[in-house]
Design a protein around this motif. Structure first.
Motif, PDB file in Angstrom:
ATOM      1  N   CYS A  93       0.822  -1.212   0.000  1.00  0.00           N
ATOM      2  CA  CYS A  93       0.000   0.000   0.000  1.00  0.00           C
ATOM      3  C   CYS A  93       0.855   1.260   0.000  1.00  0.00           C
ATOM      4  O   CYS A  93       0.535   2.242  -0.674  1.00  0.00           O
ATOM      5  CB  CYS A  93      -0.934  -0.005   1.211  1.00  0.00           C
TER       6      CYS A  93
ATOM      7  N   THR B  39      -2.503  -5.844  -3.538  1.00  0.00           N
ATOM      8  CA  THR B  39      -1.593  -5.348  -2.521  1.00  0.00           C
ATOM      9  C   THR B  39      -1.132  -6.476  -1.600  1.00  0.00           C
ATOM     10  O   THR B  39      -1.821  -7.475  -1.415  1.00  0.00           O
ATOM     11  CB  THR B  39      -2.254  -4.239  -1.675  1.00  0.00           C
TER      12      THR B  39
ATOM     13  N   SER C 193     -10.270  -1.185  -3.935  1.00  0.00           N
ATOM     14  CA  SER C 193      -9.942   0.106  -3.346  1.00  0.00           C
ATOM     15  C   SER C 193     -10.450   1.239  -4.234  1.00  0.00           C
ATOM     16  O   SER C 193     -10.777   1.040  -5.412  1.00  0.00           O
ATOM     17  CB  SER C 193      -8.432   0.242  -3.186  1.00  0.00           C
ATOM     18  N   LYS C 194     -10.492   2.438  -3.680  1.00  0.00           N
ATOM     19  CA  LYS C 194     -10.911   3.600  -4.458  1.00  0.00           C
ATOM     20  C   LYS C 194      -9.948   3.855  -5.612  1.00  0.00           C
ATOM     21  O   LYS C 194     -10.362   4.270  -6.698  1.00  0.00           O
ATOM     22  CB  LYS C 194     -10.996   4.838  -3.558  1.00  0.00           C
ATOM     23  N   GLU C 195      -8.647   3.592  -5.395  1.00  0.00           N
ATOM     24  CA  GLU C 195      -7.679   3.768  -6.476  1.00  0.00           C
ATOM     25  C   GLU C 195      -7.969   2.823  -7.634  1.00  0.00           C
ATOM     26  O   GLU C 195      -7.919   3.216  -8.807  1.00  0.00           O
ATOM     27  CB  GLU C 195      -6.258   3.534  -5.956  1.00  0.00           C
ATOM     28  N   GLN C 196      -8.267   1.572  -7.331  1.00  0.00           N
ATOM     29  CA  GLN C 196      -8.577   0.595  -8.378  1.00  0.00           C
ATOM     30  C   GLN C 196      -9.849   0.971  -9.126  1.00  0.00           C
ATOM     31  O   GLN C 196      -9.902   0.882 -10.361  1.00  0.00           O
ATOM     32  CB  GLN C 196      -8.720  -0.801  -7.764  1.00  0.00           C
TER      33      GLN C 196
ATOM     34  N   GLY D 180     -11.483  10.668  -3.680  1.00  0.00           N
ATOM     35  CA  GLY D 180     -12.363   9.713  -3.032  1.00  0.00           C
ATOM     36  C   GLY D 180     -13.815  10.142  -3.036  1.00  0.00           C
ATOM     37  O   GLY D 180     -14.718   9.309  -3.119  1.00  0.00           O
TER      38      GLY D 180
ATOM     39  N   THR E 150     -19.738  -1.794   1.616  1.00  0.00           N
ATOM     40  CA  THR E 150     -18.571  -0.980   1.939  1.00  0.00           C
ATOM     41  C   THR E 150     -17.768  -1.658   3.028  1.00  0.00           C
ATOM     42  O   THR E 150     -18.334  -2.107   4.029  1.00  0.00           O
ATOM     43  CB  THR E 150     -18.994   0.416   2.433  1.00  0.00           C
TER      44      THR E 150
ATOM     45  N   PHE F  91     -11.115   0.407   3.386  1.00  0.00           N
ATOM     46  CA  PHE F  91     -10.525  -0.470   2.367  1.00  0.00           C
ATOM     47  C   PHE F  91     -11.155  -0.257   0.996  1.00  0.00           C
ATOM     48  O   PHE F  91     -10.432  -0.163   0.012  1.00  0.00           O
ATOM     49  CB  PHE F  91     -10.687  -1.941   2.783  1.00  0.00           C
ATOM     50  N   GLY F  92     -12.482  -0.210   0.908  1.00  0.00           N
ATOM     51  CA  GLY F  92     -13.101  -0.039  -0.392  1.00  0.00           C
ATOM     52  C   GLY F  92     -14.484  -0.649  -0.460  1.00  0.00           C
ATOM     53  O   GLY F  92     -15.208  -0.678   0.536  1.00  0.00           O
ATOM     54  N   TYR F  93     -14.834  -1.166  -1.637  1.00  0.00           N
ATOM     55  CA  TYR F  93     -16.187  -1.655  -1.901  1.00  0.00           C
ATOM     56  C   TYR F  93     -16.127  -3.048  -2.516  1.00  0.00           C
ATOM     57  O   TYR F  93     -15.166  -3.410  -3.187  1.00  0.00           O
ATOM     58  CB  TYR F  93     -16.922  -0.704  -2.835  1.00  0.00           C
ATOM     59  N   TRP F  94     -17.204  -3.831  -2.302  1.00  0.00           N
ATOM     60  CA  TRP F  94     -17.258  -5.160  -2.877  1.00  0.00           C
ATOM     61  C   TRP F  94     -18.691  -5.543  -3.187  1.00  0.00           C
ATOM     62  O   TRP F  94     -19.635  -4.969  -2.633  1.00  0.00           O
ATOM     63  CB  TRP F  94     -16.615  -6.193  -1.949  1.00  0.00           C
TER      64      TRP F  94
END
Length: 241
Positions: free
Chosen positions: A98, A117, A188-191, A203, A229, A233-236
């Motif tokens: 990360c 990561t 992740s938000k970056e992905q 974000g 959420t 970490f992010g979303y799935w």
């Protein structure tokens, strides 16, 4: 107890390969062995390299379908994406920490590239490998993509939940397609930003996009929520959280 057992039974099995050739390029012998063993057990044919130079040499003319490349070997990445962007070049799954992600993101273009990561989560590695290789198949996929009552049709760029059509914008469709293609994995938000827009986005922009999509996909109270959420970490996308 019964609910937990039901969730386990409903969880789809991890994706498996069909003899595709994968090259693992990692300087850590432990990571290399873990990936080699896991990918072989999952049905892939695996080659390994311990340095970036060895990796580039093995990719040339050896017919690999995908490369798993440790971002520790950054000195060779300026050459790898150009090779991977050619039609005959393999897609690349990068391994990174990360705190090193900001160094890797500029190397990620619009080609067939993704990252996971460290510490590595095997389920996530297998899911990302499957998605990258699926994009390389001549027909892309064998029909509409499905998860429960959620259906996406890439031929028409339309989606529905049960019998209810989802009126999605192009960005919402790309996000839902990305979440479904990585079902069960936290993105992740970056992905998400890189996949949806091809570049980094703040974000807040991603949060608003996810919120709009969630209102459409998980609109009816009688339907189990599919978009979740994991804070920090992010979303799935998956079954009941």
């Amino acid at each position: 107890m019964t609910a937990n057992l039901s969730n386990l039974l409903d969880k789809p099995p991890p994706p498996r390969g069909d003899g595709q050739r994968v090259l693992v390029v990692a300087d850590d012998p432990g990571d290399s062995e873990l990936l080699r063993t896991t990918l072989q057990l999952a049905g892939y044919r695996v080659g390994t390299a311990g340095t970036g130079a060895q990796g580039l040499d093995r990719l040339t003319g050896h017919g690999f379908d995908l490369a798993v490349w440790d971002a520790v070997l950054l000195s060779h990445l300026t050459r790898l994406p150009r090779a991977a962007s050619r039609p005959a070049g393999p897609p690349v799954l990068f391994l990174t920490t990360c705190d090193s992600l900001h160094r890797l993101v500029p190397e990620l273009g619009a080609g067939e590239q993704d990252y996971v990561t460290k510490p590595l989560r095997i389920a996530e590695v297998l899911a990302r490998v499957d998605v990258l290789l699926r994009r390389r198949r001549p027909d892309g996929h064998t029909g509409p993509l499905r998860y429960g009552d959620l259906v996406l049709d890439d031929a028409t760029c339309r989606a529905r939940r049960g019998s209810r059509p989802l009126d999605l914008t192009p960005a919402e469709y790309r996000l839902l397609r990305h979440l479904l293609g990585n079902a069960g994995c936290v993105l992740s938000k970056e992905q998400i930003g890189r996949h949806v827009w091809g570049e980094f986005r703040a974000g807040e922009a991603i949060e608003k996009l996810v919120s709009r999509l969630r209102r459409k996909v998980d609109r009816d109270p009688g339907e189990p929520a599919l978009i979740h959420t994991r804070r920090g970490f992010g979303y799935w996308l998956g079954g009941a959280a």
